[in-house]
Motif scaffolding. Structure first.
Motif, PDB file in Angstrom:
ATOM      1  N   MET A   9      -9.363  95.519  30.020  1.00 57.61           N
ATOM      2  CA  MET A   9      -7.912  95.341  29.944  1.00 57.61           C
ATOM      3  C   MET A   9      -7.296  96.331  28.968  1.00 57.61           C
ATOM      4  O   MET A   9      -6.232  96.903  29.216  1.00 57.61           O
ATOM      5  N   GLU A  10      -7.977  96.554  27.850  1.00 55.27           N
ATOM      6  CA  GLU A  10      -7.483  97.497  26.856  1.00 55.27           C
ATOM      7  C   GLU A  10      -7.570  98.937  27.344  1.00 55.27           C
ATOM      8  O   GLU A  10      -6.625  99.727  27.177  1.00 55.27           O
ATOM      9  N   ASN A  11      -8.694  99.290  27.975  1.00 54.41           N
ATOM     10  CA  ASN A  11      -8.946 100.686  28.331  1.00 54.41           C
ATOM     11  C   ASN A  11      -8.325 101.100  29.659  1.00 54.41           C
ATOM     12  O   ASN A  11      -7.872 102.238  29.811  1.00 54.41           O
ATOM     13  N   HIS A  12      -8.310 100.186  30.637  1.00 55.36           N
ATOM     14  CA  HIS A  12      -7.807 100.548  31.966  1.00 55.36           C
ATOM     15  C   HIS A  12      -6.323 100.251  32.136  1.00 55.36           C
ATOM     16  O   HIS A  12      -5.652 100.904  32.950  1.00 55.36           O
ATOM     17  N   ALA A  13      -5.813  99.252  31.421  1.00 55.48           N
ATOM     18  CA  ALA A  13      -4.419  98.856  31.628  1.00 55.48           C
ATOM     19  C   ALA A  13      -3.583  98.925  30.359  1.00 55.48           C
ATOM     20  O   ALA A  13      -2.417  98.532  30.380  1.00 55.48           O
ATOM     21  N   SER A  14      -4.166  99.422  29.263  1.00 55.99           N
ATOM     22  CA  SER A  14      -3.446  99.547  27.983  1.00 55.99           C
ATOM     23  C   SER A  14      -2.806  98.229  27.557  1.00 55.99           C
ATOM     24  O   SER A  14      -1.684  98.193  27.032  1.00 55.99           O
ATOM     25  N   ILE A  15      -3.509  97.134  27.809  1.00 59.44           N
ATOM     26  CA  ILE A  15      -3.020  95.811  27.421  1.00 59.44           C
ATOM     27  C   ILE A  15      -3.562  95.476  26.034  1.00 59.44           C
ATOM     28  O   ILE A  15      -4.764  95.590  25.788  1.00 59.44           O
ATOM     29  N   LEU A  16      -2.682  95.084  25.143  1.00 55.43           N
ATOM     30  CA  LEU A  16      -3.104  94.645  23.817  1.00 55.43           C
ATOM     31  C   LEU A  16      -3.585  93.204  23.928  1.00 55.43           C
ATOM     32  O   LEU A  16      -2.859  92.327  24.407  1.00 55.43           O
ATOM     33  N   VAL A  17      -4.814  92.945  23.490  1.00 51.35           N
ATOM     34  CA  VAL A  17      -5.368  91.593  23.487  1.00 51.35           C
ATOM     35  C   VAL A  17      -5.587  91.177  22.039  1.00 51.35           C
ATOM     36  O   VAL A  17      -6.277  91.871  21.289  1.00 51.35           O
ATOM     37  N   LEU A  18      -4.988  90.066  21.655  1.00 54.29           N
ATOM     38  CA  LEU A  18      -5.092  89.608  20.275  1.00 54.29           C
ATOM     39  C   LEU A  18      -5.676  88.199  20.204  1.00 54.29           C
ATOM     40  O   LEU A  18      -5.212  87.292  20.914  1.00 54.29           O
ATOM     41  N   ASN A  19      -6.687  88.028  19.352  1.00 57.15           N
ATOM     42  CA  ASN A  19      -7.192  86.697  19.021  1.00 57.15           C
ATOM     43  C   ASN A  19      -6.362  86.165  17.862  1.00 57.15           C
ATOM     44  O   ASN A  19      -6.296  86.806  16.807  1.00 57.15           O
ATOM     45  N   VAL A  20      -5.738  85.029  18.042  1.00 61.11           N
ATOM     46  CA  VAL A  20      -4.833  84.531  17.012  1.00 61.11           C
ATOM     47  C   VAL A  20      -5.026  83.031  16.816  1.00 61.11           C
ATOM     48  O   VAL A  20      -5.607  82.337  17.651  1.00 61.11           O
ATOM     49  N   PRO A  66     -18.985  89.508  34.425  1.00 57.39           N
ATOM     50  CA  PRO A  66     -17.688  90.178  34.288  1.00 57.39           C
ATOM     51  C   PRO A  66     -16.921  89.757  33.035  1.00 57.39           C
ATOM     52  O   PRO A  66     -16.192  90.571  32.455  1.00 57.39           O
ATOM     53  N   ALA A  67     -17.094  88.512  32.617  1.00 55.02           N
ATOM     54  CA  ALA A  67     -16.328  87.997  31.475  1.00 55.02           C
ATOM     55  C   ALA A  67     -16.541  88.820  30.215  1.00 55.02           C
ATOM     56  O   ALA A  67     -15.609  89.019  29.424  1.00 55.02           O
ATOM     57  N   GLU A  68     -17.748  89.321  30.005  1.00 50.81           N
ATOM     58  CA  GLU A  68     -18.045  90.028  28.755  1.00 50.81           C
ATOM     59  C   GLU A  68     -17.346  91.382  28.657  1.00 50.81           C
ATOM     60  O   GLU A  68     -17.071  91.862  27.564  1.00 50.81           O
ATOM     61  N   ALA A  69     -17.050  91.991  29.788  1.00 48.89           N
ATOM     62  CA  ALA A  69     -16.418  93.316  29.773  1.00 48.89           C
ATOM     63  C   ALA A  69     -14.915  93.256  30.018  1.00 48.89           C
ATOM     64  O   ALA A  69     -14.242  94.285  29.937  1.00 48.89           O
ATOM     65  N   LEU A  70     -14.388  92.063  30.302  1.00 49.31           N
ATOM     66  CA  LEU A  70     -12.991  91.970  30.721  1.00 49.31           C
ATOM     67  C   LEU A  70     -12.033  92.447  29.639  1.00 49.31           C
ATOM     68  O   LEU A  70     -11.107  93.214  29.912  1.00 49.31           O
ATOM     69  N   ARG A  71     -12.234  92.008  28.411  1.00 52.90           N
ATOM     70  CA  ARG A  71     -11.297  92.363  27.349  1.00 52.90           C
ATOM     71  C   ARG A  71     -11.201  93.874  27.161  1.00 52.90           C
ATOM     72  O   ARG A  71     -10.103  94.442  27.139  1.00 52.90           O
ATOM     73  N   SER A  72     -12.340  94.540  27.039  1.00 53.98           N
ATOM     74  CA  SER A  72     -12.309  95.991  26.826  1.00 53.98           C
ATOM     75  C   SER A  72     -11.724  96.698  28.042  1.00 53.98           C
ATOM     76  O   SER A  72     -11.042  97.725  27.905  1.00 53.98           O
ATOM     77  N   ASP A  86     -10.561  78.486  20.526  1.00 54.99           N
ATOM     78  CA  ASP A  86     -10.987  77.872  21.784  1.00 54.99           C
ATOM     79  C   ASP A  86     -12.417  78.295  22.108  1.00 54.99           C
ATOM     80  O   ASP A  86     -12.936  79.276  21.561  1.00 54.99           O
ATOM     81  N   SER A  87     -13.041  77.573  23.009  1.00 48.28           N
ATOM     82  CA  SER A  87     -14.384  77.946  23.442  1.00 48.28           C
ATOM     83  C   SER A  87     -14.367  79.321  24.090  1.00 48.28           C
ATOM     84  O   SER A  87     -13.329  79.783  24.592  1.00 48.28           O
ATOM     85  N   GLU A  88     -15.514  79.974  24.079  1.00 51.55           N
ATOM     86  CA  GLU A  88     -15.613  81.289  24.706  1.00 51.55           C
ATOM     87  C   GLU A  88     -15.199  81.224  26.166  1.00 51.55           C
ATOM     88  O   GLU A  88     -14.483  82.109  26.667  1.00 51.55           O
ATOM     89  N   GLN A  89     -15.634  80.166  26.872  1.00 54.14           N
ATOM     90  CA  GLN A  89     -15.305  80.058  28.293  1.00 54.14           C
ATOM     91  C   GLN A  89     -13.807  79.968  28.526  1.00 54.14           C
ATOM     92  O   GLN A  89     -13.264  80.606  29.430  1.00 54.14           O
ATOM     93  N   ARG A  90     -13.129  79.168  27.708  1.00 51.48           N
ATOM     94  CA  ARG A  90     -11.679  79.041  27.876  1.00 51.48           C
ATOM     95  C   ARG A  90     -10.990  80.367  27.560  1.00 51.48           C
ATOM     96  O   ARG A  90     -10.051  80.762  28.243  1.00 51.48           O
ATOM     97  N   ARG A  91     -11.449  81.061  26.527  1.00 51.70           N
ATOM     98  CA  ARG A  91     -10.834  82.351  26.204  1.00 51.70           C
ATOM     99  C   ARG A  91     -10.980  83.329  27.362  1.00 51.70           C
ATOM    100  O   ARG A  91     -10.047  84.063  27.701  1.00 51.70           O
ATOM    101  N   HIS A  92     -12.160  83.355  27.979  1.00 49.96           N
ATOM    102  CA  HIS A  92     -12.365  84.250  29.115  1.00 49.96           C
ATOM    103  C   HIS A  92     -11.421  83.901  30.264  1.00 49.96           C
ATOM    104  O   HIS A  92     -10.799  84.782  30.874  1.00 49.96           O
ATOM    105  N   PHE A  93     -11.325  82.599  30.573  1.00 51.27           N
ATOM    106  CA  PHE A  93     -10.485  82.204  31.708  1.00 51.27           C
ATOM    107  C   PHE A  93      -9.018  82.471  31.405  1.00 51.27           C
ATOM    108  O   PHE A  93      -8.267  82.937  32.277  1.00 51.27           O
ATOM    109  N   ASP A  94      -8.598  82.209  30.170  1.00 54.39           N
ATOM    110  CA  ASP A  94      -7.206  82.476  29.804  1.00 54.39           C
ATOM    111  C   ASP A  94      -6.879  83.962  29.906  1.00 54.39           C
ATOM    112  O   ASP A  94      -5.786  84.341  30.340  1.00 54.39           O
TER     113      ASP A  94
END
Length: 366
Positions: free
Chosen positions: A153-164, A145-151, A189-197
């Protein structure tokens, strides 16, 4: 303009009556009407307000900054000074205001239908886990699930996700701005932490009205009261979303019971793109490892990002939708190169490189 006047007044620690008197207004109610948008400031009143409140004209007119509009909740790994949070919030606010304004101008603004979960501070941890599993199934996140979560969030909930790039100690943030929900993650941050955050902040966006988060959540620091419970609910939601029971069971049962427990957890965590620590707590909450086994686990033995080459562990700054808006604004002349670089806190050559990273041609280098 009225809202920005109100924010500047409060920052200056003036009452409505004091500012009304300083501006030469006959009644406090007149200022109240200005701040609520029912009356405009005259040109002379605006000049006087700038002097009294010590702000410039850009403060009132620049569409690419927030002033009192945004709500932020920061996820930190240590205590971070308020001044540091204030500076980062100002920078992040410029990015959010920029994205919102350009989306409107380009006819790409999303209807803000705020998604909510029927959870309250009195909800059980099992309720939060069930909500996480429901979102993973509803959004068909797949495996892992972690690999598809970002897209999603963007596509289903119109949430802007920014790596900064965040200041030291800040790993992520959730923000609500009029017309826009956003999650900021530390791209280093590590990939795992980014997913959990991401999953953790998604919970806050889904429950903000019922459970407004504190301005800061310091990870792994014990707290009392309502704030502690809200963060524990967020952790349970995130763990279940990233490790739904059926998917976790399939991976867990593949592991030999004769193998070292740390290695078994490492293998499962690696497959699901989560940390070993998050995985162990999820396994314990499901009753698949005992309290005695939990107490014997040594977290330092968990692998981190072992499947990812070191050069690929940092996420590319910002996001595709964000840079697409920027590229269009540059192409149409809405933004100048130097103005854009300033807004993004980048040197001009770095802006050119960033645009190319997201598939846009550039006509400038410096």
């Amino acid at each position: 303009m009225g809202l920005r006047l109100k924010v500047a007044r409060k920052c200056a620690r003036l009452t409505q009556q004091q500012l009304a008197d300083a501006l030469g207004l006959a009644h406090r109610q007149t200022l109240a009407r200005i701040e609520s948008g029912q009356r405009s400031l005259s040109a002379q009143e605006l000049i006087e307000a700038m002097k009294i409140l010590r702000v410039d004209l850009e403060y009132f007119t620049d569409p690419f900054q927030l002033a009192g509009e945004g709500e932020f909740s920061f996820r930190t790994t240590t205590d971070v000074a308020n001044a540091v949070l204030d500076d980062f919030e100002y920078s992040a606010g410029r990015w959010l205001a920029l994205y919102r304004e350009l989306s409107i101008e380009q006819g790409r603004a999303q209807p803000w239908l705020q998604s909510k979960l029927p959870l309250t501070p009195q909800s059980s941890f099992e309720d939060a886990q069930a909500a996480g599993e429901w979102v993973a199934d509803r959004w068909q996140l797949g495996v892992p699930p972690a690999e598809a979560l970002r897209s999603a969030m963007e596509n289903h909930a119109s949430i802007l996700v920014l790596n900064v790039d965040t200041p030291p100690g800040i790993s992520g943030a959730a923000s609500r701005v009029s017309g826009l929900n956003c999650v900021l993650v530390n791209r280093r941050d590590s990939e795992q932490r980014r997913h959990f955050d991401l999953a953790h902040e998604l919970f806050h966006l889904f429950t903000w009205d019922a459970m407004p988060p504190d301005r800061t959540d310091v990870v792994d620091v014990p707290r009392n009261g309502n704030g502690w419970r809200v963060e524990r609910l967020a952790e349970n939601f995130a763990a279940a979303l990233l490790m739904p029971e059926s998917i976790l069971r399939e991976h867990w049962e593949r592991q030999s019971t004769q193998a070292d427990l740390h290695e078994r957890i490492n293998e499962v965590a690696d497959a699901l793109r989560v940390s070993g620590t998050a995985c162990k707590w999820r396994l314990h909450s499901l009753g698949w490892i005992s309290k005695a086994e939990l107490d014997r686990i040594e977290d330092w033995r968990f692998a981190t990002n072992r499947r990812i080459p070191p050069a690929a562990r940092e996420a590319t700054p910002f996001s595709q939708p964000f840079i697409d808006r920027i590229a269009t604004a540059l192409d149409t002349g809405r933004l100048s190169v130097r103005r854009t670089a300033s807004l993004l806190d980048l040197a001009v050559p770095d802006l050119a490189s960033l645009l190319r990273d997201y598939g846009h041609e550039t006509y400038f280098e410096a």
